[in-house]
Design an enzyme around this catalytic site. Structure first.
Site, PDB file in Angstrom:
ATOM      1  N   TYR A 197     -49.721 -47.278  25.149  1.00 14.06           N
ATOM      2  CA  TYR A 197     -50.729 -47.875  24.265  1.00 14.06           C
ATOM      3  C   TYR A 197     -52.147 -47.515  24.697  1.00 14.06           C
ATOM      4  O   TYR A 197     -53.070 -47.533  23.906  1.00 14.06           O
ATOM      5  CB  TYR A 197     -50.615 -49.409  24.244  1.00 14.06           C
ATOM      6  CG  TYR A 197     -49.368 -49.929  23.572  1.00 14.06           C
ATOM      7  CD1 TYR A 197     -48.450 -49.068  22.977  1.00 14.06           C
ATOM      8  CD2 TYR A 197     -49.102 -51.281  23.529  1.00 14.06           C
ATOM      9  CE1 TYR A 197     -47.313 -49.543  22.373  1.00 14.06           C
ATOM     10  CE2 TYR A 197     -47.954 -51.772  22.919  1.00 14.06           C
ATOM     11  CZ  TYR A 197     -47.063 -50.887  22.345  1.00 14.06           C
ATOM     12  OH  TYR A 197     -45.935 -51.367  21.747  1.00 14.06           O
ATOM     13  N   LYS A 250     -36.666 -46.642  31.382  1.00 18.48           N
ATOM     14  CA  LYS A 250     -35.880 -45.549  30.786  1.00 18.48           C
ATOM     15  C   LYS A 250     -35.896 -44.416  31.799  1.00 18.48           C
ATOM     16  O   LYS A 250     -36.321 -43.293  31.520  1.00 18.48           O
ATOM     17  CB  LYS A 250     -36.514 -45.172  29.436  1.00 18.48           C
ATOM     18  CG  LYS A 250     -35.697 -44.219  28.591  1.00 18.48           C
ATOM     19  CD  LYS A 250     -34.491 -44.854  27.971  1.00 18.48           C
ATOM     20  CE  LYS A 250     -33.652 -43.796  27.254  1.00 18.48           C
ATOM     21  NZ  LYS A 250     -32.315 -44.267  26.875  1.00 18.48           N
ATOM     22  N   ASP A 253     -32.410 -49.394  26.472  1.00 15.53           N
ATOM     23  CA  ASP A 253     -31.456 -49.447  25.351  1.00 15.53           C
ATOM     24  C   ASP A 253     -30.339 -50.446  25.661  1.00 15.53           C
ATOM     25  O   ASP A 253     -29.932 -51.237  24.801  1.00 15.53           O
ATOM     26  CB  ASP A 253     -30.900 -48.052  25.026  1.00 15.53           C
ATOM     27  CG  ASP A 253     -30.597 -47.221  26.262  1.00 15.53           C
ATOM     28  OD1 ASP A 253     -31.031 -47.583  27.368  1.00 15.53           O
ATOM     29  OD2 ASP A 253     -29.908 -46.193  26.130  1.00 15.53           O
ATOM     30  N   ASP A 261     -43.142 -55.109  24.513  1.00 17.46           N
ATOM     31  CA  ASP A 261     -43.529 -55.490  23.154  1.00 17.46           C
ATOM     32  C   ASP A 261     -42.267 -55.739  22.320  1.00 17.46           C
ATOM     33  O   ASP A 261     -42.120 -56.762  21.639  1.00 17.46           O
ATOM     34  CB  ASP A 261     -44.356 -54.326  22.562  1.00 17.46           C
ATOM     35  CG  ASP A 261     -45.043 -54.685  21.262  1.00 17.46           C
ATOM     36  OD1 ASP A 261     -44.830 -55.801  20.760  1.00 17.46           O
ATOM     37  OD2 ASP A 261     -45.789 -53.837  20.740  1.00 17.46           O
ATOM     38  N   ASP A 282     -40.240 -59.639  21.519  1.00 18.01           N
ATOM     39  CA  ASP A 282     -39.994 -60.099  20.138  1.00 18.01           C
ATOM     40  C   ASP A 282     -38.501 -60.337  19.910  1.00 18.01           C
ATOM     41  O   ASP A 282     -38.110 -61.320  19.279  1.00 18.01           O
ATOM     42  CB  ASP A 282     -40.489 -59.065  19.121  1.00 18.01           C
ATOM     43  CG  ASP A 282     -41.920 -59.336  18.689  1.00 18.01           C
ATOM     44  OD1 ASP A 282     -42.609 -60.098  19.389  1.00 18.01           O
ATOM     45  OD2 ASP A 282     -42.347 -58.791  17.658  1.00 18.01           O
TER      46      ASP A 282
END
Ligand code: NAD
Length: 362
Positions: free
Chosen positions: A143, A192, A224, A248, A252
């Site tokens: 980001y 990852k 994942d 992020d 959620d």
């Protein structure tokens, strides 16, 4: 502790209603513990745009910096949907986190026994209980890397640089391990590392910091798999620590486990004890001013504040317990249940405050 100074940013929509109830609960705790509570109200979001023409006035930043902690309602609403993007109410949120140096976002996802049926997960999956916290790094990752768009041989290419430095990872890892020590002493670090160099640096660093906390059990999980495990067996997690992008998404996803947006609290923390505490939901303009809003997410944000900024762990536990007890006696409209009275925002605030008072005096 004998004094507490809290900067209050009510914001827009239901912000003033829910913050009012959360302050009622905070005041109850302070009175019972003979703590002098000083509150300072400042402007943010649409309310600030209306009053002074910008979503985060410098005066608000100054007042927040003078406080021990910040309590925020929510910002935004249709009235400000058409203002230029740099003036949108949400800019106030990003701006205040940055101005206060808050790099660590905590989002707990727990299922209150009384609200088990609200979870979209099957009852047997949440049967054993869910009580996890996602610790998301807030100021690095893809980001904040360079974002470019180039033309290469007539083809448009978008590129965003993902990076993490060791010090950035160290400080968020310390936050996660500290938090785990106050909870069930388990940290799952999500990355990852099978593909990304950023993640390999992340994993090495979290492992090294983990050696400093031999009492906390650390495991690593690919993102994942973590996304899958959160809906397959969320009860396995205690503290999940991860970078900005994965956090992020996973925060959620984990929020959805509880199934009730009006119940979810969050904290943004920096190096010291200063923190900003807010519900994860928005300003709910559709129900603003009608006494329909559920104040429990904001009240639970106060519990996080008591724990993280003031070290009042026992009092924080009691506020959470009071919320649990209140849910057995009444509900706001968004979580109403057969056989229980529907309470207004204020009635719910009063009920929790009454329960908190009784628990503190017990
Ligand atoms: P929202 O979270 O405000 O509302 C979504 C739905 O949930 C609505 O039906 C609302 O009535 C309900 N809801 C939310 N909180 C509730 C509560 N405490 N009690 C009962 N019901 C509740 O999301 P939205 O409608 O997408 O956004 C509305 C405004 O809020 C927008 O301007 C958006 O930009 C802003 N927003 C702000 C924040 C924030 O301040 N952190 C976060 C998300 C959205």
């Amino acid at each position: 502790m004998d004094k507490m100074k809290v900067c209050v940013l009510e914001g827009d929509g239901i912000g003033p209603e829910i913050v009012g109830q959360a302050l009622k609960v905070l005041d109850t705790v302070c009175k019972a513990r003979s703590i002098s509570l000083e509150t300072d109200h400042a402007l943010i979001g649409g309310a600030a745009i209306d009053a002074v023409g910008e979503p985060l006035p410098q005066d608000t930043i100054n007042r927040c910096k003078q406080a021990d902690a910040v309590l925020l309602g929510a910002v935004g609403g249709p009235k400000w949907d058409d203002v230029p993007s740099h003036l949108r109410p949400e800019k106030g949120l990003l701006g205040i986190r940055k101005a206060l140096g808050l790099f660590c976002n905590l989002r707990p996802a727990a299922i209150f026994p009384a609200l088990k049926e609200a979870s979209p997960l099957r009852p047997e999956i949440v049967e054993g209980g869910v009580d996890l916290v996602v610790v998301r790094e807030l100021t690095g990752d893809v980001y904040f890397g360079e974002h470019t768009r180039t033309e290469q041989n007539g083809v448009t290419v978008g590129q965003d640089i993902m990076s993490y430095s060791v010090p950035e990872i160290e400080r968020i890892a310390h936050k996660a391990f500290h938090l785990a020590r106050k909870r069930h002493k388990r940290v799952t670090s999500v990355d990852k590392a099978n593909v990304l160099e950023t993640s390999r640096v992340w994993r090495e660093t979290v492992s090294r910091i983990g050696d400093e906390y031999p009492d906390v059990k650390l495991n690593h999980m690919y993102v994942d798999n973590a996304a899958m495990q959160l809906v397959r067996n969320p009860g396995q997690f205690d503290v999940l620590v991860t970078g900005n992008l994965f956090g992020d998404i996973l925060s959620d996803e984990s929020s959805m486990i509880s199934g009730s947006i009006g119940m979810l609290a969050s904290a943004s923390l920096g190096e010291g004890s200063m923190g900003l505490y807010e519900p994860i939901h928005g300003s709910a303009p559709d129900i603003a001013g009608q006494g329909l809003a559920n104040p429990l997410a904001t009240i639970l944000s106060v519990a996080m504040m008591l724990r993280s900024s003031f070290g009042l762990n026992h009092e924080a536990d009691l506020v959470e317990k009071a919320v649990s007890q209140a849910l057995d006696e009444g509900r706001t409209a968004d979580i109403q249940a057969d056989g229980l009275p529907v309470l207004s925002t204020e009635q719910m605030g009063d009920l929790v405050a009454e329960k908190v008072k009784a628990l503190l005096e017990a």
